[in-house]
Write a protein that holds these residues in place. Structure first.
Motif, PDB file in Angstrom:
ATOM      1  N   ASP A 153       0.831  -1.209   0.000  1.00 38.19           N
ATOM      2  CA  ASP A 153       0.000   0.000   0.000  1.00 38.19           C
ATOM      3  C   ASP A 153       0.864   1.258   0.000  1.00 38.19           C
ATOM      4  O   ASP A 153       0.607   2.208  -0.756  1.00 38.19           O
ATOM      5  CB  ASP A 153      -0.932   0.006   1.223  1.00 38.19           C
ATOM      6  N   ALA A 154       1.901   1.269   0.831  1.00 39.97           N
ATOM      7  CA  ALA A 154       2.791   2.430   0.882  1.00 39.97           C
ATOM      8  C   ALA A 154       3.510   2.616  -0.449  1.00 39.97           C
ATOM      9  O   ALA A 154       3.715   3.746  -0.907  1.00 39.97           O
ATOM     10  CB  ALA A 154       3.803   2.258   2.017  1.00 39.97           C
ATOM     11  N   GLN A 155       3.878   1.522  -1.095  1.00 41.45           N
ATOM     12  CA  GLN A 155       4.545   1.617  -2.391  1.00 41.45           C
ATOM     13  C   GLN A 155       3.627   2.206  -3.457  1.00 41.45           C
ATOM     14  O   GLN A 155       4.078   2.938  -4.338  1.00 41.45           O
ATOM     15  CB  GLN A 155       5.025   0.229  -2.815  1.00 41.45           C
TER      16      GLN A 155
ATOM     17  N   LYS B 137       1.320   4.362  -3.000  1.00 35.82           N
ATOM     18  CA  LYS B 137       1.096   5.782  -2.749  1.00 35.82           C
ATOM     19  C   LYS B 137       2.336   6.633  -2.985  1.00 35.82           C
ATOM     20  O   LYS B 137       2.227   7.826  -3.284  1.00 35.82           O
ATOM     21  CB  LYS B 137       0.611   5.959  -1.295  1.00 35.82           C
ATOM     22  N   ASP B 138       3.510   6.036  -2.821  1.00 32.62           N
ATOM     23  CA  ASP B 138       4.753   6.798  -2.922  1.00 32.62           C
ATOM     24  C   ASP B 138       5.728   6.065  -3.833  1.00 32.62           C
ATOM     25  O   ASP B 138       6.289   5.041  -3.461  1.00 32.62           O
ATOM     26  CB  ASP B 138       5.370   6.965  -1.526  1.00 32.62           C
ATOM     27  N   PRO B 139       5.976   6.579  -5.046  1.00 32.74           N
ATOM     28  CA  PRO B 139       6.878   5.893  -5.973  1.00 32.74           C
ATOM     29  C   PRO B 139       8.320   5.805  -5.482  1.00 32.74           C
ATOM     30  O   PRO B 139       9.099   5.023  -6.006  1.00 32.74           O
ATOM     31  CB  PRO B 139       6.782   6.727  -7.248  1.00 32.74           C
ATOM     32  N   ASN B 140       8.684   6.593  -4.487  1.00 32.75           N
ATOM     33  CA  ASN B 140      10.042   6.577  -3.957  1.00 32.75           C
ATOM     34  C   ASN B 140      10.181   5.744  -2.688  1.00 32.75           C
ATOM     35  O   ASN B 140      11.257   5.689  -2.096  1.00 32.75           O
ATOM     36  CB  ASN B 140      10.500   8.012  -3.660  1.00 32.75           C
ATOM     37  N   PHE B 141       9.085   5.102  -2.277  1.00 32.88           N
ATOM     38  CA  PHE B 141       9.093   4.395  -1.001  1.00 32.88           C
ATOM     39  C   PHE B 141      10.123   3.274  -0.991  1.00 32.88           C
ATOM     40  O   PHE B 141      10.910   3.138  -0.032  1.00 32.88           O
ATOM     41  CB  PHE B 141       7.707   3.811  -0.704  1.00 32.88           C
ATOM     42  N   VAL B 142      10.144   2.457  -2.036  1.00 34.24           N
ATOM     43  CA  VAL B 142      11.045   1.302  -2.047  1.00 34.24           C
ATOM     44  C   VAL B 142      12.498   1.748  -1.947  1.00 34.24           C
ATOM     45  O   VAL B 142      13.282   1.193  -1.174  1.00 34.24           O
ATOM     46  CB  VAL B 142      10.819   0.447  -3.309  1.00 34.24           C
ATOM     47  N   GLN B 143      12.856   2.766  -2.699  1.00 33.99           N
ATOM     48  CA  GLN B 143      14.230   3.233  -2.676  1.00 33.99           C
ATOM     49  C   GLN B 143      14.590   3.854  -1.329  1.00 33.99           C
ATOM     50  O   GLN B 143      15.641   3.558  -0.750  1.00 33.99           O
ATOM     51  CB  GLN B 143      14.454   4.262  -3.789  1.00 33.99           C
ATOM     52  N   ASN B 144      13.708   4.708  -0.814  1.00 29.47           N
ATOM     53  CA  ASN B 144      14.018   5.451   0.408  1.00 29.47           C
ATOM     54  C   ASN B 144      13.915   4.608   1.673  1.00 29.47           C
ATOM     55  O   ASN B 144      14.699   4.782   2.609  1.00 29.47           O
ATOM     56  CB  ASN B 144      13.097   6.665   0.524  1.00 29.47           C
ATOM     57  N   ALA B 145      12.951   3.694   1.702  1.00 29.23           N
ATOM     58  CA  ALA B 145      12.671   2.969   2.943  1.00 29.23           C
ATOM     59  C   ALA B 145      13.242   1.555   2.965  1.00 29.23           C
ATOM     60  O   ALA B 145      13.356   0.960   4.041  1.00 29.23           O
ATOM     61  CB  ALA B 145      11.155   2.901   3.171  1.00 29.23           C
ATOM     62  N   ILE B 146      13.593   1.004   1.801  1.00 32.84           N
ATOM     63  CA  ILE B 146      14.046  -0.384   1.768  1.00 32.84           C
ATOM     64  C   ILE B 146      15.422  -0.520   1.124  1.00 32.84           C
ATOM     65  O   ILE B 146      16.383  -0.966   1.762  1.00 32.84           O
ATOM     66  CB  ILE B 146      13.014  -1.268   1.031  1.00 32.84           C
ATOM     67  N   VAL B 147      15.550  -0.126  -0.130  1.00 31.75           N
ATOM     68  CA  VAL B 147      16.798  -0.365  -0.866  1.00 31.75           C
ATOM     69  C   VAL B 147      17.934   0.508  -0.333  1.00 31.75           C
ATOM     70  O   VAL B 147      19.065   0.032  -0.174  1.00 31.75           O
ATOM     71  CB  VAL B 147      16.590  -0.138  -2.371  1.00 31.75           C
ATOM     72  N   GLY B 148      17.656   1.774  -0.050  1.00 32.52           N
ATOM     73  CA  GLY B 148      18.696   2.661   0.465  1.00 32.52           C
ATOM     74  C   GLY B 148      19.262   2.197   1.790  1.00 32.52           C
ATOM     75  O   GLY B 148      20.490   2.047   1.934  1.00 32.52           O
ATOM     76  N   PRO B 149      18.400   1.958   2.795  1.00 32.55           N
ATOM     77  CA  PRO B 149      18.917   1.450   4.072  1.00 32.55           C
ATOM     78  C   PRO B 149      19.628   0.098   3.934  1.00 32.55           C
ATOM     79  O   PRO B 149      20.596  -0.161   4.650  1.00 32.55           O
ATOM     80  CB  PRO B 149      17.655   1.327   4.935  1.00 32.55           C
ATOM     81  N   LEU B 150      19.152  -0.746   3.017  1.00 28.55           N
ATOM     82  CA  LEU B 150      19.807  -2.037   2.811  1.00 28.55           C
ATOM     83  C   LEU B 150      21.238  -1.845   2.324  1.00 28.55           C
ATOM     84  O   LEU B 150      22.164  -2.546   2.766  1.00 28.55           O
ATOM     85  CB  LEU B 150      19.010  -2.872   1.805  1.00 28.55           C
TER      86      LEU B 150
ATOM     87  N   GLY C 245       0.407  -7.564  -0.600  1.00 27.97           N
ATOM     88  CA  GLY C 245       0.408  -7.127   0.795  1.00 27.97           C
ATOM     89  C   GLY C 245      -0.569  -7.945   1.608  1.00 27.97           C
ATOM     90  O   GLY C 245      -1.250  -8.828   1.118  1.00 27.97           O
ATOM     91  N   GLY C 246      -0.698  -7.635   2.878  1.00 26.29           N
ATOM     92  CA  GLY C 246      -1.612  -8.373   3.717  1.00 26.29           C
ATOM     93  C   GLY C 246      -0.886  -9.425   4.530  1.00 26.29           C
ATOM     94  O   GLY C 246       0.304  -9.618   4.419  1.00 26.29           O
ATOM     95  N   GLN C 247      -1.613 -10.127   5.342  1.00 28.06           N
ATOM     96  CA  GLN C 247      -1.043 -11.093   6.261  1.00 28.06           C
ATOM     97  C   GLN C 247      -1.479 -12.493   5.881  1.00 28.06           C
ATOM     98  O   GLN C 247      -2.534 -12.701   5.288  1.00 28.06           O
ATOM     99  CB  GLN C 247      -1.504 -10.790   7.700  1.00 28.06           C
TER     100      GLN C 247
END
Length: 509
Positions: A105-107, A109-122, A183-185
C-alpha cells in the motif's frame, strides 16, 4: 584457489537451458500468454486506474550482488568470521524482502518508497557488513579486493525480469505482474492480499503459472553424452541411504554458514550422516551415524525440500526458514532417492578426499542469473528426452516428478573447500568429458529424487495446487534455484573402494 571461476555446465545443464527456446514452440507459450493477460486483469480489479502500467512496474523482488562468489581467496583463519558476515548479508536481504512484501500500500502511494525505505537502508547495512569482511581478511594478513565494496548496492526486479527468465539471460520472459504479493497477512496458510486474492503462490512469493510447463509439449532437448575413450572409467557405485522417511530436517547449511542457525533460510532433507547442522565439524561427522545401508558411508547428502502448495500447512508454518520466510505447504518426502557415483568418459578417477565439500547449482539464480544453475526437472518416462532448468514440469497421468543432480566431477587435488565453495571443484568439458588443466577426475556424484505429485493445473492464468522447491524468500521459488549439497565422509577404505569399482568397470552397491 582463484582458478576456474567460470562455471562449466554439465551436459544436462546445457541441454536444460536449451529447453527455454523449445517452450516458445510448445505449450509454454500459451500458458505465458494467458498468464500475461490474466495478470493485467487481476490488477485491473485490484488497483483501479491505469493498471497495465502499474502491474508491470510493480517491484517483485530485491536483487543484490552475491558477495560470496567474489571472495575466492580468503585465509583459513578468517573464514569463520567471513562466513558469519556473509550469513548476515543473507539475513539483511531476507528482512528487506519481507518489508517489501508487507508494504504494498505504501509503495502504491509513494513511488520513492522502495528506494528510500528499503533499498537505500539495505545498501548502508551491506556496506558496513562488507567492511567487516574486509577487516576480518586483512586482520590475518589477507588481501581484500576493494572492488567488492561496490557490491553493497542492490536493485529491484519487476515481474518481467524474474518470471521463468532468470536475470537478463536472453530467454523468454513474461511481462505479467502476477507474482507480486499485494500485501496483507497470512491467514490459514493462504496469503490474503488486496481484494482477498492469492497472488504468486501460497505465501505470496511464487511460484506462478509461468514457472510450470506441460512436459508433453516441450521439444526433446537432451543431447548425447561424450564418447568414451579407451581410458574411461565406466563403473558405478550405488549407495542406498533412504528418502529421509525419518524427517531429519533443519534450515542450517554447515558448508556456507557454519555456526549460524537458519543460515539457509529454507528447509533441507538430510540422508546419510544424521548429525549435520550449523555447528557440526569434521569430528562430529565421524560420530554422526548414517542412514546408509553401508555403515562406512557417513557422507552428508542434503537438498531443499519440495512442498505442495494446496493450502496445507506443515510443522514449520510459523518457524524461521519455513512459513515465516515464505516456505509454506506440505513437505513432500521423495518416493525414491538414488545416490550413484559414476566415472569419467575420458580418464580414470582418483578417490574423493575425506571431508570434501561440494555444492552444485545456485540457490540465488533469480538475482544471480543462470551462470551457476544446475537444476534438472523432468518426469518419469521423459528423463532421456526433456530436462528443464527454468520451469517445473506438469507431468502426465501416471508419471512422477524427478529432480536430478550431477555434481562437479573434477577436483583441484589440494583443497576440500574454497572460500566461495566453488573454485576447488569444476565440471568436466561437456563435449569431451576432460577436466580443466590442474584438475583430477573424481567419482561424479549423481542424485535422482522422485516425487509423487498431483499435477498442478493452470486456470485463468493462475496455477492451482502448485509445488515448489524451498528457497530464500526473495528468490520467488523459481525452479532454477534448485541445488544440492554434499560432504564426503567415509571410513573403512570406502572412498578407495568406490574409485576402484568405477575404474574397473564394475557396478557395485
Amino acid at each position: 584457489m582463484g582458478r576456474n571461476t567460470r562455471k562449466r555446465r554439465t551436459p544436462l545443464a546445457t541441454k536444460a537451458i536449451a529447453a527455454s527456446a523449445a517452450l516458445a514452440l510448445g505449450g509454454g507459450g500459451l500458458i505465458w500468454a494467458n498468464f500475461y493477460a490474466s495478470a493485467h486483469e487481476s490488477h485491473n480489479q485490484t488497483w483501479g486506474g491505469n493498471q497495465t502500467k502499474a502491474a508491470t512496474a510493480q517491484v517483485a523482488t530485491i536483487s543484490c550482488p552475491d558477495v560470496q562468489q567474489k571472495l575466492t581467496n580468503v585465509p583459513w583463519r578468517a573464514r569463520q568470521g567471513v562466513a558469519t558476515e556473509l550469513a548476515n548479508l543473507d539475513k539483511q536481504i531476507t528482512e528487506a524482502y519481507t518489508r517489501l512484501a508487507s508494504t504494498r500500500d505504501a509503495q502504491a502511494k509513494d513511488p520513492n518508497f522502495v528506494q528510500n525505505a528499503i533499498v537505500g537502508p539495505l545498501k548502508e547495512k551491506r556496506a558496513a557488513t562488507i567492511d567487516r569482511i574486509r577487516i576480518d581478511i586483512e586482520r590475518v594478513g589477507g588481501s581484500f579486493d576493494n572492488a567488492i565494496k561496490q557490491l553493497a548496492a542492490c536493485t529491484t526486479q519487476s515481474a518481467n525480469q524474474t518470471t521463468a527468465g532468470g536475470n537478463g539471460d536472453g530467454q523468454q520472459q513474461n511481462g505479467g505482474g502476477e507474482q507480486q504479493n499485494t500485501g496483507g497477512q497470512q491467514q490459514g496458510g493462504q496469503q490474503q492480499g488486496n481484494a482477498g486474492q492469492n497472488i504468486g503462490g501460497q505465501a505470496g512469493n511464487g511460484p506462478v503459472a509461468a514457472d510450470f510447463v506441460d512436459i508433453t509439449k516441450v521439444a526433446p532437448n537432451v543431447l548425447s553424452k561424450p564418447n568414451k575413450t579407451p581410458n574411461a572409467s565406466t563403473g558405478t557405485f550405488t549407495t542406498r541411504c533412504g528418502v529421509n522417511a525419518n524427517k531429519n530436517h533443519n534450515t542450517d547449511n554447515v558448508i556456507v554458514a557454519p555456526g549460524v542457525t537458519n543460515g539457509a533460510h529454507h528447509l533441507h532433507d538430510y540422508v546419510g550422516n544424521q548429525k549435520v547442522n550449523a555447528f557440526s565439524s569434521n569430528q562430529t561427522f565421524l560420530q554422526g551415524g548414517t542412514s546408509c545401508q553401508n555403515r562406512n558411508d557417513l557422507s552428508a547428502y542434503y537438498w531443499p525440500v519440495v512442498r505442495v502448495q494446496d493450502g496445507s500447512q506443515d510443522f514449520d508454518q510459523n518457524a524461521d526458514g519455513g512459513g515465516k520466510e515464505g516456505n509454506v505447504g506440505k513437505i513432500l518426502t521423495p518416493v525414491q532417492a538414488q545416490i550413484k557415483y559414476v566415472g569419467s568418459p575420458a580418464s580414470k578417477v582418483v578417490a574423493m578426499p575425506q571431508f570434501l565439500r561440494i555444492i552444485t547449482g545456485d540457490a540465488k539464480t533469480t538475482t544471480n542469473g543462470l551462470a551457476n544453475a544446475n537444476a534438472h526437472w523432468s518426469c518419469t518416462g521423459f528423463e532421456n528426452k526433456v530436462q528443464l532448468t527454468q520451469q517445473y514440469p506438469i507431468c502426465p497421468q501416471g508419471s512422477k516428478v524427478v529432480r536430478t543432480f550431477a555434481f562437479q566431477s573434477c577436483w583441484d587435488g589440494q583443497n576440500i573447500d574454497s572460500a566461495n565453495h566453488r573454485t576447488h571443484v569444476a565440471f568436466a568439458d561437456p563435449a569431451s568429458g576432460v577436466c580443466p588443466n590442474g584438475f583430477k577426475a573424481i567419482p561424479q556424484l549423481t542424485m535422482r529424487l522422485v516425487y509423487n505429485i498431483t499435477p498442478p493445473t493452470i486456470q485463468n492464468g493462475q496455477v492451482k495446487n502448485a509445488y515448489a522447491v524451498d528457497g530464500f524468500p526473495e528468490q520467488l521459488h523459481k525452479p532454477a534455484t534448485d541445488h544440492d549439497d554434499f560432504i564426503s565422509v567415509t571410513t573403512g577404505g570406502l572412498a578407495n573402494r568406490i574409485a576402484n569399482c568405477i575404474n574397473n568397470g564394475q557396478n557395485c552397491a
